[in-house]
Design an enzyme around this catalytic site. Structure first.
Site, PDB file in Angstrom:
ATOM      1  N   HIS A 156      42.476  29.165  48.129  1.00 52.58           N
ATOM      2  CA  HIS A 156      43.221  29.273  46.880  1.00 52.58           C
ATOM      3  C   HIS A 156      44.694  29.525  47.191  1.00 52.58           C
ATOM      4  O   HIS A 156      45.066  29.760  48.347  1.00 52.58           O
ATOM      5  CB  HIS A 156      42.666  30.417  46.014  1.00 52.58           C
ATOM      6  CG  HIS A 156      41.357  30.118  45.370  1.00 52.58           C
ATOM      7  ND1 HIS A 156      40.161  30.224  46.041  1.00 52.58           N
ATOM      8  CD2 HIS A 156      41.060  29.696  44.113  1.00 52.58           C
ATOM      9  CE1 HIS A 156      39.171  29.890  45.219  1.00 52.58           C
ATOM     10  NE2 HIS A 156      39.692  29.572  44.048  1.00 52.58           N
ATOM     11  N   LYS A 160      46.560  34.581  44.526  1.00 50.81           N
ATOM     12  CA  LYS A 160      45.256  35.031  44.027  1.00 50.81           C
ATOM     13  C   LYS A 160      45.016  36.468  44.483  1.00 50.81           C
ATOM     14  O   LYS A 160      45.262  36.817  45.647  1.00 50.81           O
ATOM     15  CB  LYS A 160      44.139  34.119  44.546  1.00 50.81           C
ATOM     16  CG  LYS A 160      42.758  34.466  43.979  1.00 50.81           C
ATOM     17  CD  LYS A 160      41.729  33.395  44.327  1.00 50.81           C
ATOM     18  CE  LYS A 160      40.342  33.769  43.829  1.00 50.81           C
ATOM     19  NZ  LYS A 160      40.300  33.935  42.351  1.00 50.81           N
TER      20      LYS A 160
END
Length: 267
Positions: A156, A160
């Site tokens: 990600h 995040k």
């Protein structure tokens, strides 16, 4: 024609929240009741997402918004720290929570299920609203029956907040249902760098990559004698989650208790 479902959006100014606001404002089956964001200021929610003015102004107080607008559903894309109190607040007001925010423990989910049932309402905690991601998880769970040696690699963006991702943990839970705990790798292996082998779950490993420019990817790798199997899902933009969010909003209206996992709404 059935009445539109009134939706409040928490985390409305965030990247996922803006997509949800846009979905609700443009879908005739849904109606925006409130938009909540701590830092957006008193801006029209429609203008905030690049649409025409809708007359709903973004507010900072979730409790006040729920009390004044009485929505049917709260869609929450905030932070792991806010997830539990926001869910409990929604249930308190009889609003059905649809939580895209991750970080709930099994004990918290059980408590929220109890609270929902006491109120006679449904709720959903969904690590992922992507139909493709749900299929990836299902296929991985099926493969684990025949390929018990497995590792998960998820990637990600670098902003995040949680690691590993809620999707990878949900995938691991589904795999564990079809696989006896098996500690993989050489029994005498030694990590020269702590954490090099990833996070430990039920005998296998989950690896989290966080880099700028990455959106959302997950690969489940299975190994066996003379062969390997890889099941991978890639998300390229947040709008791809919105069909799943709509299904969740509609299905939660017919549910009692807290449901963990969007896949239960796809059967």
């Amino acid at each position: 024609m059935s009445q539109a479902i009134r939706v409040a959006v928490a985390g409305a100014s965030g990247r996922m929240g803006r997509e949800v606001v846009k979905l609700v404002l443009t879908d005739p089956d849904l109606e925006l009741a409130a938009a909540i964001a701590r830092s957006a200021g008193p801006v029209d929610a429609g203008r905030m997402v690049g649409l025409e003015e809708c007359g709903i102004y973004v507010t900072a107080d979730l409790g006040q918004a729920l009390a004044e607008t009485r929505p049917d559903v709260l869609v929450d894309f905030t932070t792991p720290q806010a997830a539990m109190p926001n869910t409990e607040l929604a249930i308190q007001y009889g609003v059905r929570p649809v939580m895209g925010t991750t970080g709930f423990t099994p004990e918290q989910i059980a408590e929220l299920d109890k609270q929902c049932r006491e109120k006679g309402i449904g709720g959903l905690i969904a690590p992922n609203f992507s139909i493709g991601a749900i299929l990836m998880m299902r296929f991985a769970a099926q493969a684990a029956k025949y390929f018990p040696h497995v590792e998960i690699i998820e990637a990600h963006g670098d902003q995040k907040l949680d690691a590993p991702s809620g999707t990878s943990i949900k995938t691991a839970e589904l795999i564990a249902q079809n696989r006896q705990e098996l500690k993989q790798g050489n029994p005498n292996e030694h990590e020269i760098l702590e954490g090099a082998r990833g996070g430990y779950y039920n005998g296998f490993r989950i690896h989290s990559v966080r880099l700028p420019g990455v959106f959302a990817q997950q690969e489940v790798m299975f190994g066996a004698f003379g062969q390997s199997l890889k099941i991978r899902h890639d998300s390229y933009e947040r709008a791809g989650y919105m069909p799943g969010v709509k299904v969740a909003v509609q299905k939660v209206m017919e549910t009692t208790g807290m449901v963990y996992g969007f896949e239960h709404f796809l059967d």
